[in-house]
Scaffold this motif. Sequence first.
Motif, PDB file in Angstrom:
ATOM      1  N   UNK A  47      93.208 -58.365 -31.805  1.00  0.00           N
ATOM      2  CA  UNK A  47      91.938 -58.372 -32.536  1.00  0.00           C
ATOM      3  C   UNK A  47      90.827 -57.672 -31.760  1.00  0.00           C
ATOM      4  N   UNK A  48      90.824 -57.770 -30.440  1.00  0.00           N
ATOM      5  CA  UNK A  48      89.686 -57.320 -29.640  1.00  0.00           C
ATOM      6  C   UNK A  48      89.931 -56.021 -28.887  1.00  0.00           C
ATOM      7  N   UNK A  49      91.166 -55.508 -28.902  1.00  0.00           N
ATOM      8  CA  UNK A  49      91.495 -54.326 -28.102  1.00  0.00           C
ATOM      9  C   UNK A  49      91.794 -53.132 -28.994  1.00  0.00           C
ATOM     10  N   UNK A  50      91.292 -51.988 -28.585  1.00  0.00           N
ATOM     11  CA  UNK A  50      91.597 -50.730 -29.266  1.00  0.00           C
ATOM     12  C   UNK A  50      92.963 -50.243 -28.805  1.00  0.00           C
ATOM     13  N   UNK A  51      93.881 -50.099 -29.735  1.00  0.00           N
ATOM     14  CA  UNK A  51      95.267 -49.800 -29.378  1.00  0.00           C
ATOM     15  C   UNK A  51      95.405 -48.427 -28.715  1.00  0.00           C
ATOM     16  N   UNK A  52      94.602 -47.438 -29.118  1.00  0.00           N
ATOM     17  CA  UNK A  52      94.763 -46.078 -28.593  1.00  0.00           C
ATOM     18  C   UNK A  52      94.261 -45.956 -27.157  1.00  0.00           C
TER      19      UNK A  52
ATOM     20  N   UNK B 284      93.212 -48.500 -25.109  1.00  0.00           N
ATOM     21  CA  UNK B 284      93.464 -49.635 -24.239  1.00  0.00           C
ATOM     22  C   UNK B 284      92.207 -50.372 -23.834  1.00  0.00           C
ATOM     23  N   UNK B 285      91.058 -49.934 -24.317  1.00  0.00           N
ATOM     24  CA  UNK B 285      89.792 -50.605 -24.035  1.00  0.00           C
ATOM     25  C   UNK B 285      89.501 -51.620 -25.139  1.00  0.00           C
ATOM     26  N   UNK B 286      88.439 -52.386 -24.945  1.00  0.00           N
ATOM     27  CA  UNK B 286      88.007 -53.267 -26.019  1.00  0.00           C
ATOM     28  C   UNK B 286      87.557 -52.447 -27.204  1.00  0.00           C
ATOM     29  N   UNK B 287      87.631 -53.035 -28.407  1.00  0.00           N
ATOM     30  CA  UNK B 287      87.056 -52.381 -29.577  1.00  0.00           C
ATOM     31  C   UNK B 287      85.619 -52.864 -29.752  1.00  0.00           C
TER      32      UNK B 287
ATOM     33  N   UNK C  97      90.650 -43.522 -17.565  1.00  0.00           N
ATOM     34  CA  UNK C  97      89.722 -43.120 -16.501  1.00  0.00           C
ATOM     35  C   UNK C  97      88.540 -44.081 -16.417  1.00  0.00           C
ATOM     36  N   UNK C  98      87.986 -44.462 -17.568  1.00  0.00           N
ATOM     37  CA  UNK C  98      86.832 -45.370 -17.576  1.00  0.00           C
ATOM     38  C   UNK C  98      87.193 -46.723 -16.991  1.00  0.00           C
ATOM     39  N   UNK C  99      88.375 -47.227 -17.319  1.00  0.00           N
ATOM     40  CA  UNK C  99      88.790 -48.518 -16.776  1.00  0.00           C
ATOM     41  C   UNK C  99      89.007 -48.435 -15.268  1.00  0.00           C
TER      42      UNK C  99
ATOM     43  N   UNK D  39      82.676 -55.218 -15.020  1.00  0.00           N
ATOM     44  CA  UNK D  39      82.192 -54.319 -16.061  1.00  0.00           C
ATOM     45  C   UNK D  39      83.114 -54.382 -17.278  1.00  0.00           C
ATOM     46  N   UNK D  40      82.562 -54.061 -18.436  1.00  0.00           N
ATOM     47  CA  UNK D  40      83.313 -54.112 -19.691  1.00  0.00           C
ATOM     48  C   UNK D  40      83.354 -52.719 -20.288  1.00  0.00           C
ATOM     49  N   UNK D  41      84.551 -52.236 -20.629  1.00  0.00           N
ATOM     50  CA  UNK D  41      84.726 -50.909 -21.210  1.00  0.00           C
ATOM     51  C   UNK D  41      85.232 -51.058 -22.639  1.00  0.00           C
ATOM     52  N   UNK D  42      84.595 -50.336 -23.571  1.00  0.00           N
ATOM     53  CA  UNK D  42      84.974 -50.451 -24.983  1.00  0.00           C
ATOM     54  C   UNK D  42      84.917 -49.091 -25.659  1.00  0.00           C
ATOM     55  N   UNK D  43      85.823 -48.895 -26.593  1.00  0.00           N
ATOM     56  CA  UNK D  43      85.755 -47.724 -27.460  1.00  0.00           C
ATOM     57  C   UNK D  43      85.099 -48.169 -28.759  1.00  0.00           C
ATOM     58  N   UNK D  44      83.976 -47.566 -29.096  1.00  0.00           N
ATOM     59  CA  UNK D  44      83.192 -48.005 -30.254  1.00  0.00           C
ATOM     60  C   UNK D  44      83.282 -47.072 -31.446  1.00  0.00           C
ATOM     61  N   UNK D  45      83.957 -45.932 -31.297  1.00  0.00           N
ATOM     62  CA  UNK D  45      84.093 -44.990 -32.403  1.00  0.00           C
ATOM     63  C   UNK D  45      85.173 -43.986 -32.086  1.00  0.00           C
ATOM     64  N   UNK D  46      85.194 -42.870 -32.819  1.00  0.00           N
ATOM     65  CA  UNK D  46      86.230 -41.866 -32.622  1.00  0.00           C
ATOM     66  C   UNK D  46      86.305 -41.382 -31.192  1.00  0.00           C
TER      67      UNK D  46
END
Length: 417
Positions: free
Chosen positions: A234-239, A241-244, A298-300, A307-314
Amino acid sequence: MPRAHSSQHIPSHTAEQSNAEVLLWQSRLRVGFALFVMSIGVALLIEGAALPLFGIVTVFCYIALHVALSVGVRRTAVAKEWMVATSVMADVLFVFGITYLVVPPEYYDRALLLGFAILHLTEFYYGRSLAWSALAALMLGYVAMILKAKDDGAPLLWSQELWSLTVFALTAGSFILHYGNFKWRLARLVSLFERAEEGDFSGEYDLSADTHPDGITHVGRAYNRVRSQLANLVLTDALSGCLNRRGLEQQLSREISRAARSGQELALIALDVDYFKQINDTFGHLAGDAVIQEVGELLRTVARTGDVVARTGGDEFMLLLPNTNAAGAFRVATRIREEVRKQRFQGVSGRVPVTVSIGLVSDRVPDENIIQDLHSRADEALYAAKDGGRDRVSIWTPNLRAIAVTRAGQQLLAASR
């Protein structure tokens, strides 16, 4: 239909609405039961048995009361506590009244069987508190009925009647305690699933509180086992590997609450992959997906502990940096920019340079209402970085917004000519 201890878990108005639904359909059952009792009375009259007029009056009064309650509930769409209590106490009086009028004294303990049915319905639909009150009323009613029967000359032995009453009280009390505990634990599970529905998997079912494991305990164990898997889904972006976005908002809400209590600063970094559409158009979407995956890795790697890394869009990412001022956030953002420039991205076979534009904001958190401000400021800083030529870091300042808005307005004006 109300649930276990509904008054403890949902607003009182919602509980009254739920109680209204239950009271309406139960009133129909009560009226049907009263009519059934009346039919038995008519059959007794036909057979020549005497049925006191007071018994008929009791049945009609009982029916009239529940009809009146139903009318009131339909009019207001809620059932107040006094209405529910009145309905339950009317059941108690009706059971003992009909028992006293129809049943021989030596069989008065049959009323306790019907009393247990009252307790079951009360505990299941209205909660433990009213069930205890109903139990007390049943015991007092039984004692009063026995006293009246003995005054009328019935050959009843107090030792036997008190024994029947004691067995009933112990059985009913055990039921209320056990079933109330069962519903309380079930309510805890429901609360966990409701939080999970909102994306919050921080809660865990407390197995240590279940001293006598049962079916609820097994469900709790199953929830604990799949909690981490559900959180990842639910909380992770599959592509990447960061949070969504949902995962980011959950973490952001927690960190802002913590920062608001301690008065600490908090930073938010927003970044875009520069000219990502050209990468997709030139190398294909699979190559673009590979770039997103590598940027996420790379971001992770660059992100610090906490720190928290998330992908928020494309091609959009955000980093949440707790307890970080603008200088600290700038150092992290600069390192990200440099690492991305040095990275040989396999997705594009290293044939084109991949860069990122970064905007950041850092502020001391006065309260929890700052979430939207942080988002908008980080986006404004990111826009300024892209507007300034891309492949750079921009820090939000109070006058940065005016510059960004002015340039956007100029672009819109030029496009309209």
